[in-house]
Design a protein around this motif. Structure first.
Motif, PDB file in Angstrom:
ATOM      1  N   TRP A 225       0.755  -1.194   0.059  1.00 58.86           N
ATOM      2  CA  TRP A 225      -0.082  -0.181  -0.147  1.00 58.86           C
ATOM      3  C   TRP A 225       0.806   1.390   0.058  1.00 58.86           C
ATOM      4  CZ3 TRP A 225       0.042   4.233   3.654  1.00 58.86           C
ATOM      5  CH2 TRP A 225      -1.192   5.060   3.290  1.00 58.86           C
ATOM      6  N   SER A 226       1.743   1.433   0.839  1.00 59.43           N
ATOM      7  CA  SER A 226       2.830   2.550   1.051  1.00 59.43           C
ATOM      8  C   SER A 226       3.517   2.734  -0.403  1.00 59.43           C
ATOM      9  CB  SER A 226       3.706   2.253   1.896  1.00 59.43           C
ATOM     10  OG  SER A 226       4.721   1.281   1.631  1.00 59.43           O
ATOM     11  N   LEU A 227       3.498   1.865  -1.333  1.00 55.07           N
ATOM     12  CA  LEU A 227       4.370   2.026  -2.559  1.00 55.07           C
ATOM     13  C   LEU A 227       3.274   2.067  -3.689  1.00 55.07           C
ATOM     14  CD1 LEU A 227       7.033  -0.602  -2.487  1.00 55.07           C
ATOM     15  CD2 LEU A 227       7.430   1.840  -1.827  1.00 55.07           C
ATOM     16  N   SER A 228       2.034   2.004  -3.291  1.00 54.51           N
ATOM     17  CA  SER A 228       0.933   1.927  -4.405  1.00 54.51           C
ATOM     18  C   SER A 228       0.457   3.465  -4.914  1.00 54.51           C
ATOM     19  CB  SER A 228      -0.323   1.221  -4.041  1.00 54.51           C
ATOM     20  OG  SER A 228      -1.024   1.733  -2.934  1.00 54.51           O
ATOM     21  N   PHE A 229       1.243   4.283  -5.101  1.00 55.68           N
ATOM     22  CA  PHE A 229       1.000   5.603  -5.728  1.00 55.68           C
ATOM     23  C   PHE A 229       2.073   6.086  -6.588  1.00 55.68           C
ATOM     24  CE2 PHE A 229       3.666   6.612  -2.150  1.00 55.68           C
ATOM     25  CZ  PHE A 229       4.119   7.834  -2.317  1.00 55.68           C
ATOM     26  N   ASN A 230       2.062   7.263  -7.249  1.00 54.04           N
ATOM     27  CA  ASN A 230       2.979   7.750  -8.230  1.00 54.04           C
ATOM     28  C   ASN A 230       4.094   8.325  -7.489  1.00 54.04           C
ATOM     29  OD1 ASN A 230       1.606   6.558 -10.489  1.00 54.04           O
ATOM     30  ND2 ASN A 230       0.391   8.247 -10.616  1.00 54.04           N
ATOM     31  N   ALA A 231       4.958   7.849  -6.798  1.00 48.56           N
ATOM     32  CA  ALA A 231       6.103   8.512  -6.018  1.00 48.56           C
ATOM     33  C   ALA A 231       6.905   9.056  -6.988  1.00 48.56           C
ATOM     34  CB  ALA A 231       6.504   7.361  -4.976  1.00 48.56           C
ATOM     35  N   PRO A 232       7.514  10.215  -6.752  1.00 53.97           N
ATOM     36  CA  PRO A 232       8.540  10.862  -7.492  1.00 53.97           C
ATOM     37  C   PRO A 232       9.740   9.840  -7.889  1.00 53.97           C
ATOM     38  CG  PRO A 232       8.704  11.586  -5.425  1.00 53.97           C
ATOM     39  CD  PRO A 232       7.400  10.920  -5.367  1.00 53.97           C
ATOM     40  N   VAL A 233      10.355   9.757  -9.038  1.00 54.42           N
ATOM     41  CA  VAL A 233      11.329   9.065  -9.369  1.00 54.42           C
ATOM     42  C   VAL A 233      12.647   9.930 -10.029  1.00 54.42           C
ATOM     43  CG1 VAL A 233       9.900   7.113  -9.977  1.00 54.42           C
ATOM     44  CG2 VAL A 233      10.415   8.574 -11.740  1.00 54.42           C
ATOM     45  N   ASP A 234      12.309  10.996  -9.935  1.00 54.25           N
ATOM     46  CA  ASP A 234      13.486  11.965 -10.557  1.00 54.25           C
ATOM     47  C   ASP A 234      14.296  12.415  -9.330  1.00 54.25           C
ATOM     48  OD1 ASP A 234      11.536  13.481  -9.297  1.00 54.25           O
ATOM     49  OD2 ASP A 234      11.625  15.155 -10.981  1.00 54.25           O
ATOM     50  N   GLY A 235      13.910  12.161  -8.129  1.00 54.32           N
ATOM     51  CA  GLY A 235      14.660  12.886  -7.032  1.00 54.32           C
ATOM     52  C   GLY A 235      15.670  11.791  -6.225  1.00 54.32           C
ATOM     53  N   GLY A 236      15.446  10.487  -6.701  1.00 54.66           N
ATOM     54  CA  GLY A 236      16.276   9.560  -6.056  1.00 54.66           C
ATOM     55  C   GLY A 236      15.569   9.117  -4.812  1.00 54.66           C
ATOM     56  N   LEU A 237      16.284   8.110  -4.139  1.00 59.47           N
ATOM     57  CA  LEU A 237      15.743   7.329  -3.046  1.00 59.47           C
ATOM     58  C   LEU A 237      14.930   8.230  -1.999  1.00 59.47           C
ATOM     59  CD1 LEU A 237      14.984   4.499  -1.883  1.00 59.47           C
ATOM     60  CD2 LEU A 237      17.312   4.381  -1.060  1.00 59.47           C
ATOM     61  N   VAL A 238      15.922   9.215  -1.561  1.00 58.39           N
ATOM     62  CA  VAL A 238      15.442  10.078  -0.380  1.00 58.39           C
ATOM     63  C   VAL A 238      14.376  10.587  -0.701  1.00 58.39           C
ATOM     64  CG1 VAL A 238      16.170  12.101   1.077  1.00 58.39           C
ATOM     65  CG2 VAL A 238      17.955  10.198   0.375  1.00 58.39           C
ATOM     66  N   LYS A 239      14.155  11.028  -1.892  1.00 59.92           N
ATOM     67  CA  LYS A 239      12.764  11.895  -2.271  1.00 59.92           C
ATOM     68  C   LYS A 239      11.758  10.870  -2.296  1.00 59.92           C
ATOM     69  CE  LYS A 239      11.164  15.423  -5.470  1.00 59.92           C
ATOM     70  NZ  LYS A 239      11.202  16.301  -6.669  1.00 59.92           N
ATOM     71  N   MET A 240      11.994   9.406  -2.802  1.00 61.71           N
ATOM     72  CA  MET A 240      10.633   8.926  -2.873  1.00 61.71           C
ATOM     73  C   MET A 240      10.348   8.350  -1.472  1.00 61.71           C
ATOM     74  SD  MET A 240      10.630   4.994  -4.689  1.00 61.71           S
ATOM     75  CE  MET A 240      11.533   4.113  -3.399  1.00 61.71           C
ATOM     76  N   ILE A 241      11.293   8.202  -0.358  1.00 63.70           N
ATOM     77  CA  ILE A 241      10.857   7.787   0.580  1.00 63.70           C
ATOM     78  C   ILE A 241      10.272   8.889   1.510  1.00 63.70           C
ATOM     79  CG2 ILE A 241      11.898   7.115   3.125  1.00 63.70           C
ATOM     80  CD1 ILE A 241      13.965   5.485   1.715  1.00 63.70           C
ATOM     81  N   THR A 242      10.831  10.383   1.310  1.00 60.89           N
ATOM     82  CA  THR A 242       9.934  11.260   1.785  1.00 60.89           C
ATOM     83  C   THR A 242       8.541  11.111   1.490  1.00 60.89           C
ATOM     84  OG1 THR A 242      12.176  12.553   1.943  1.00 60.89           O
ATOM     85  CG2 THR A 242      10.009  13.705   2.029  1.00 60.89           C
ATOM     86  N   ALA A 243       8.423  11.131   0.188  1.00 65.87           N
ATOM     87  CA  ALA A 243       7.107  10.932  -0.293  1.00 65.87           C
ATOM     88  C   ALA A 243       6.022  10.044   0.270  1.00 65.87           C
ATOM     89  CB  ALA A 243       6.801  10.951  -1.897  1.00 65.87           C
ATOM     90  N   ILE A 244       6.847   8.620   0.487  1.00 66.32           N
ATOM     91  CA  ILE A 244       6.024   7.757   1.028  1.00 66.32           C
ATOM     92  C   ILE A 244       5.675   8.015   2.687  1.00 66.32           C
ATOM     93  CG2 ILE A 244       6.191   5.384   2.345  1.00 66.32           C
ATOM     94  CD1 ILE A 244       7.708   4.758  -0.460  1.00 66.32           C
TER      95      ILE A 244
END
Length: 266
Positions: A225-244
């Motif tokens: 569930w925590s990954l089932s949305f359009n998380a940003p992919v252009d900002g690297g892992l840190v940006k994706m985890i922050t969005a989650i």
């Protein structure tokens, strides 16, 4: 936050069948040798696991330190079993020569329900290997899931505690839906994708969960569930985890579920 795990030494857990009074769990496996037991359980969003061996007769006792009633998953000889353990109570698990489980003592109805659920929806039972199993036949696996559903529903009324019975009802329904979604996904990947068929919309519906329900955590659905949305992919892992984390903060108030999600990201 991190996943908590413990591997306990065998002498602390393994005793003969006739010794030690009133352990949380006493087990006997039909075997001619010592076998490994792997135990998993969740306490408020932290997952624990222990590995130990039975004695040469297949007997063991298990006494983890738990603050409250706990649903225990056991892996023995490649099969999954479920047991309800609780302080002040003792349950006996017997696994016969064909791998079937039976229970005596306390929490028998709860253990029978958990066992029907954990074994009936065990992902390993639904794993399809083409070289071994041939062409993928979804009807075979749907029938298995339906058998698991009927088994859990038939035992559920025997669980006396209203709150626990309601929780098990939600967990059973969620496990059934997620298993159906997995079967449909396999069918699409193995049989339908090359034909140009559309991805079954039912899968998305079956995977919908309440991120604040304890049953969602028990079913292993929170990380997905925590990954089932359009998380940003252009900002690297840190940006994706922050969005989650932002999504969790905005939607999840269940502290144990929050803990489980953050553990899965660590």
């Amino acid at each position: 936050m991190k996943l908590l795990s413990r591997v306990l030494l065998m002498p602390l857990l393994m005793v003969s069948c006739s010794h030690q009074e009133s352990p949380l769990l006493k087990g006997a496996v039909a075997t001619n040798d010592s076998v490994m037991v792997t135990a998993y359980y969740d306490i408020d969003g932290d997952t624990y696991f222990d590995e130990f061996f039975t004695d040469s007769l297949g007997c063991f006792t298990y006494n983890p330190s738990i603050p409250k009633g706990t649903d225990l998953s056991l892996s023995i000889n490649g099969r999954t079993y479920g047991v309800r353990i609780e302080n002040g109570a003792s349950v006996n698990l017997t696994i016969d020569s064909v791998g079937e489980a039976s229970f005596e003592g306390d929490n028998v109805a709860e253990s029978r329900w958990l066992n029907a659920c954990f074994s009936g929806y065990d992902p390993l039972r639904y794993k399809h290997v083409v070289i071994r199993d041939g062409a993928y036949c979804p009807d075979k696996y749907m029938s298995m899931a339906e058998t698991a559903r009927k088994a859990t529903e038939s035992i559920l009324p025997e669980v006396k505690d209203d709150s626990l019975r309601a929780y098990y009802g939600r967990l059973g329904e969620l496990m059934h839906k997620r298993t159906r979604a997995k079967i449909l996904s396999y069918d699409y990947e193995m049989n339908l994708r090359e034909s140009g068929a559309e991805y079954p919309a039912e899968i998305k519906t079956l995977k919908m969960i309440d991120p604040n329900d304890d049953a969602s955590r028990a079913a292993g659905a929170l990380h997905e569930w925590s990954l089932s949305f359009n998380a940003p992919v252009d900002g690297g892992l840190v940006k994706m985890i922050t969005a989650i984390c932002d999504r969790v903060d905005a939607n999840v108030t269940n502290h144990a579920n929050r803990r489980a999600i953050f553990n899965s990201l660590s």
